[in-house]
Design a protein around this motif. Structure first.
Motif, PDB file in Angstrom:
ATOM      1  N   VAL A 162       0.819  -1.218   0.000  1.00 37.60           N
ATOM      2  CA  VAL A 162       0.000   0.000   0.000  1.00 37.60           C
ATOM      3  C   VAL A 162       0.847   1.261   0.000  1.00 37.60           C
ATOM      4  N   ASP A 163       0.220   2.337  -0.379  1.00 36.34           N
ATOM      5  CA  ASP A 163       0.782   3.671  -0.234  1.00 36.34           C
ATOM      6  C   ASP A 163       0.470   4.114   1.200  1.00 36.34           C
ATOM      7  N   ASP A 164       1.516   4.288   2.004  1.00 29.57           N
ATOM      8  CA  ASP A 164       1.291   4.622   3.411  1.00 29.57           C
ATOM      9  C   ASP A 164       0.561   5.953   3.581  1.00 29.57           C
ATOM     10  N   ARG A 165       0.753   6.859   2.642  1.00 28.77           N
ATOM     11  CA  ARG A 165       0.115   8.158   2.784  1.00 28.77           C
ATOM     12  C   ARG A 165      -1.394   8.059   2.540  1.00 28.77           C
ATOM     13  N   GLN A 166      -1.761   7.175   1.603  1.00 28.88           N
ATOM     14  CA  GLN A 166      -3.185   6.990   1.315  1.00 28.88           C
ATOM     15  C   GLN A 166      -3.905   6.193   2.396  1.00 28.88           C
ATOM     16  N   HIS A 167      -3.130   5.364   3.103  1.00 32.87           N
ATOM     17  CA  HIS A 167      -3.739   4.444   4.069  1.00 32.87           C
ATOM     18  C   HIS A 167      -3.073   4.585   5.429  1.00 32.87           C
ATOM     19  N   PRO A 168      -3.271   5.743   6.066  1.00 33.41           N
ATOM     20  CA  PRO A 168      -2.559   6.006   7.318  1.00 33.41           C
ATOM     21  C   PRO A 168      -3.180   5.273   8.512  1.00 33.41           C
ATOM     22  N   TYR A 169      -2.352   5.040   9.509  1.00 31.83           N
ATOM     23  CA  TYR A 169      -2.836   4.554  10.809  1.00 31.83           C
ATOM     24  C   TYR A 169      -1.963   5.222  11.850  1.00 31.83           C
ATOM     25  N   GLU A 170      -2.344   5.107  13.096  1.00 33.66           N
ATOM     26  CA  GLU A 170      -1.573   5.750  14.153  1.00 33.66           C
ATOM     27  C   GLU A 170      -0.843   4.721  14.983  1.00 33.66           C
ATOM     28  N   SER A 171       0.320   5.140  15.482  1.00 32.18           N
ATOM     29  CA  SER A 171       1.124   4.239  16.291  1.00 32.18           C
ATOM     30  C   SER A 171       2.036   5.117  17.135  1.00 32.18           C
ATOM     31  N   ASP A 172       2.023   4.908  18.459  1.00 27.33           N
ATOM     32  CA  ASP A 172       2.878   5.712  19.343  1.00 27.33           C
ATOM     33  C   ASP A 172       4.333   5.513  18.988  1.00 27.33           C
ATOM     34  N   ALA A 173       5.107   6.608  19.041  1.00 23.09           N
ATOM     35  CA  ALA A 173       6.535   6.480  18.773  1.00 23.09           C
ATOM     36  C   ALA A 173       7.186   5.555  19.800  1.00 23.09           C
ATOM     37  N   SER A 174       6.649   5.528  21.024  1.00 24.42           N
ATOM     38  CA  SER A 174       7.248   4.681  22.054  1.00 24.42           C
ATOM     39  C   SER A 174       6.782   3.231  21.952  1.00 24.42           C
ATOM     40  N   ARG A 175       5.697   2.992  21.236  1.00 22.63           N
ATOM     41  CA  ARG A 175       5.190   1.630  21.049  1.00 22.63           C
ATOM     42  C   ARG A 175       4.850   1.432  19.572  1.00 22.63           C
ATOM     43  N   PRO A 176       5.886   1.474  18.723  1.00 19.84           N
ATOM     44  CA  PRO A 176       5.632   1.496  17.275  1.00 19.84           C
ATOM     45  C   PRO A 176       5.280   0.119  16.722  1.00 19.84           C
ATOM     46  N   PHE A 177       4.565   0.122  15.639  1.00 17.63           N
ATOM     47  CA  PHE A 177       4.181  -1.119  14.966  1.00 17.63           C
ATOM     48  C   PHE A 177       4.153  -0.850  13.470  1.00 17.63           C
ATOM     49  N   SER A 178       4.814  -1.715  12.700  1.00 16.77           N
ATOM     50  CA  SER A 178       4.827  -1.556  11.244  1.00 16.77           C
ATOM     51  C   SER A 178       3.736  -2.436  10.653  1.00 16.77           C
ATOM     52  N   TRP A 179       2.740  -1.814  10.080  1.00 18.95           N
ATOM     53  CA  TRP A 179       1.622  -2.565   9.510  1.00 18.95           C
ATOM     54  C   TRP A 179       1.850  -2.703   8.003  1.00 18.95           C
ATOM     55  N   ILE A 180       2.256  -3.905   7.609  1.00 17.54           N
ATOM     56  CA  ILE A 180       2.588  -4.174   6.202  1.00 17.54           C
ATOM     57  C   ILE A 180       1.329  -4.703   5.506  1.00 17.54           C
ATOM     58  N   ARG A 181       0.929  -4.066   4.406  1.00 15.09           N
ATOM     59  CA  ARG A 181      -0.353  -4.395   3.782  1.00 15.09           C
ATOM     60  C   ARG A 181      -0.276  -4.460   2.260  1.00 15.09           C
ATOM     61  N   GLY A 182      -1.170  -5.244   1.699  1.00 11.73           N
ATOM     62  CA  GLY A 182      -1.283  -5.319   0.239  1.00 11.73           C
ATOM     63  C   GLY A 182      -2.750  -5.222  -0.134  1.00 11.73           C
ATOM     64  N   TYR A 183      -3.175  -4.050  -0.568  1.00 14.85           N
ATOM     65  CA  TYR A 183      -4.587  -3.851  -0.908  1.00 14.85           C
ATOM     66  C   TYR A 183      -4.788  -4.060  -2.407  1.00 14.85           C
ATOM     67  N   GLN A 184      -5.074  -5.302  -2.778  1.00 24.80           N
ATOM     68  CA  GLN A 184      -5.388  -5.643  -4.166  1.00 24.80           C
ATOM     69  C   GLN A 184      -5.985  -7.039  -4.163  1.00 24.80           C
TER      70      GLN A 184
END
Lengths: 95, 569
Positions: free
Chosen positions: B95-117
């Motif tokens: 995905v384009d991260d800018r088109q599909h934003p989510y929130e995540s604390d800088a102190s508790r970060p999580f990388s959400w890897i996605r494929g929207y197709q």
């Protein structure tokens, strides 16, 4: 920083040899780069290190670099985990 | 309440949300049992083969030689490009991260890897498939972390068989009790270096085994799909369908029944619930391009949108009856998020095998099954980890080290390099209440939907495991005569999300006050809604999870179809 480094390097070649790097003889090219390499020996983020890094990648991902040194096999069709190495043969490369 | 007939054809018996690994399976199983299925995918269509536009392209045919465009990555894919598979060849499947934003604390970060197709992440997945055993299904009940699983190995064994028969798994029958054997095609062979380590483990490390990776890539033709041609980078797509994806296998099977309708570019906003009936009536959807809203009705709903996306839909299905989201009467929806703790890789040089090299690129490697805490508990951490690894003769890339240049340097780099071997541990993640997702109160996304807020941190147990795994990897590699080279620049455990094994947040359980789903993946609060992707997981084990998701999906879909045809749903 990289682009600035290229400019500085070009200016140095011009000043010393009267022409840009690409126009120098092989021997002078070797000397000019050798000066950079020596100056950069302890600096992991120096211009020379970057130049070298991108040159190695650029060359070995180019068609001319791949075909000059490797046996390009984009479609191996089978996998053999233990092929006997043939002395003098160019190594296989896949992608 | 909206049109029951979204478009031509019969009204659907079931709506399946998502077209990846589990959505494909739900669609196939429901269609093959005679149900009319409407499959919704939020992203664009992908045509198997035709749309694998970078397949077999040489690096010199790519503007950035296969490396991701740095500027584009910074602007559009700063998170996705942390995933190894998101390079220039395959970044269009992320995905384009800018088109599909989510929130995540800088102190508790999580990388959400996605494929929207269409096909979702089944196009780019790692393809490693391992069964769980009762060591895993009983773990929560044994040590009290999480809640007991409502199923055991006996409940799922035949579904593993069924899934393996369809997808095609290359592997060896190794007889490891904690890693049950399955229905395997011939395994991918080990290299001489890997066999040396295998022998060393047998002679000097009691109870440890090195086995061939079990992988959903075909070594022989299978169900109309061709065997692997060992070109290497599966994540670009394989037009021969040599690896399993929903595009190569389950969606074509579902289509063959004539019962499948697919609608792409359709975002599911929420599930609609009728309190007077005590059941869901359909889903509210948004057209991804026109933003037009619509209601689609069906008696059965399968959420297979991926762990966090399915939970996001449930959280957003707020009503008077369920103010905290559909299925959240227990208060556990969104909680107990897990990922596999991906430990820092340990690499070594393996001298003594210079007469040998490999031919072809094996899309798999070797596996060292979990050996910690199998019989009782004997370490300063709970549960265990397994290693994945591989070996190869290094090529020109080793030339990136050093400072030489010119013709001699070029010749040095283009000779066959030494054998390298690497192992990387994957540790079980304990389910913790505080590792959770919620809906953000902040700005909505492009479609007016609340963003997901993810809060995740590794715990002491995972860090202790990482230390043990690093130490044991050193010992085993050294015992085999290999010289380890520690990469100290990486973190001991990769950031949460980067194993791309996120699971939990709508867990299964017998106790409806502590879980979201029952033992058939039905939402306790709405029995005609099923969640069969990674959201359903009550624990994480340390094995790659997709095979278990597929088996649970096939099991749930069959159960749903049976009840539906009996008029009991």
């Amino acid at each position: 920083m990289f682009l600035q480094g290229l400019r500085t390097f070009s200016v140095r070649c011009l000043e010393k040899y009267g022409m840009p790097y690409a126009g120098l003889s092989a021997e002078n090219q070797r000397i000019a780069l050798g000066v950079e390499a020596e100056a950069a020996c302890d600096q992991p983020h120096s211009f020379y290190r970057r130049l070298r890094y991108w040159t190695v990648i650029g060359y070995f991902t180019s068609e001319v670099g791949v075909r000059a040194h490797f046996d390009y096999q984009p479609m191996p069709a089978h996998f053999n985990p233990a092929e006997k190495v043939v002395l003098g043969a160019r190594p296989w490369i896949y992608v | 309440m909206g049109s029951p007939l979204p478009h031509h054809g019969k009204p659907p018996d079931a709506i399946v949300v998502g077209s990846g690994i589990t959505g494909g399976w739900a669609a196939k199983e429901l269609c093959e049992r005679g149900l009319q299925v409407l499959l919704l995918e939020r992203g664009p269509n992908v045509v198997h083969g035709v749309d694998y536009v970078t397949e077999h392209l040489a690096p010199w045919m790519m503007p950035f030689r296969g490396k991701i465009d740095r500027r584009r990555a910074i602007e559009h894919q700063p998170i996705q490009s942390k995933c190894y598979a998101c390079d220039e060849y395959a970044s269009h499947f992320f995905v384009d991260d800018r088109q599909h934003p989510y929130e995540s604390d800088a102190s508790r970060p999580f990388s959400w890897i996605r494929g929207y197709q269409l096909g979702g992440r089944s196009i780019t997945w790692g393809r490693q498939v391992y069964r769980w055993s009762d060591l895993d299904f009983k773990a929560n009940a044994m040590d009290g972390n999480g809640i007991p699983w409502p199923i055991s190995y006996a409940d799922i064994a035949s579904w593993y068989d069924h899934v393996e028969d369809v997808i095609g798994v290359s592997g060896n029958r190794d007889g490891v009790p904690e890693l049950p054997d399955g229905r395997f095609l011939p395994p991918m062979p080990l290299t001489p270096v890997e066999m040396a380590l295998q022998t060393r483990l047998q002679t000097s490390f009691a109870g440890r085994r090195l086995i061939s990776g079990r992988v959903a890539v075909l070594t022989v033709p299978h169900r109309g799909r061709a065997a692997c041609h060992y070109c290497g980078p599966c994540e670009r797509g394989c037009s021969l369908g040599a690896y399993f994806s929903s595009l190569s296998s389950t969606l074509p099977a579902a289509k063959r029944t004539g019962n499948l309708q697919i609608r792409t570019d359709t975002i599911v906003e929420r599930v609609l619930f009728d309190p007077s009936l005590g059941r869901a009536t359909g889903v509210a959807v948004i057209d991804a391009s026109t933003h037009a809203r619509e209601i689609l009705c069906a008696p059965l709903i399968f959420l297979c949108a991926s762990t966090l996306a399915s939970t996001q839909i449930l959280l957003n299905s707020r009503s008077e009856t369920f103010p905290g989201g559909l299925g959240n009467s227990s208060g556990t929806l969104g909680r107990y998020l897990m990922d596999h703790a991906m430990f820092r890789a340990v690499a070594a040089e393996a001298p003594g095998f210079e007469d040998w090299t490999v031919f072809g690129q094996r899309p798999s490697g070797f596996y060292i099954p979990r050996f910690r805490n199998r019989d009782g508990h004997s370490t300063d951490f709970l549960r265990g980890y397994a290693y994945q690894g591989g070996s190869f003769r290094s090529s020109w890339a080793r030339g990136l080290q050093g400072s030489d240049f010119g013709v001699p340097a070029k010749e040095r780099m283009s000779r066959l390099g030494p054998w390298n071997i690497w192992v990387s541990g994957f540790g079980e993640c304990l389910p913790r209440r505080d590792n959770a997702v919620t809906l953000s109160d902040g700005p909505a996304d492009t479609w007016g939907l609340p963003r997901l807020k993810i809060s995740f941190a590794w715990g002491e147990n995972e860090f202790r495991m990482a230390e043990d795994a690093a130490l044991e990897a050193d010992l085993m590699l050294a015992a085999a005569g290999f010289k380890t080279t520690r990469n100290v620049s990486d973190d001991p455990i990769a950031q949460g999300g980067l194993a791309v094994h996120e699971m939990g947040t709508a867990r299964m359980g017998d106790d409806r006050t502590q879980s979201v789903l029952n033992k058939w993946n039905q939402v306790h609060d709405a029995p005609n809604v099923f969640v069969t992707d990674g959201a359903c997981m009550a624990s994480s084990a340390c094995q790659n999870p997709s095979l278990t998701y597929m088996a649970l999906t096939a099991r749930a879909a069959t159960h749903a179809a049976t009840l539906y045809k009996q008029g009991r749903l």
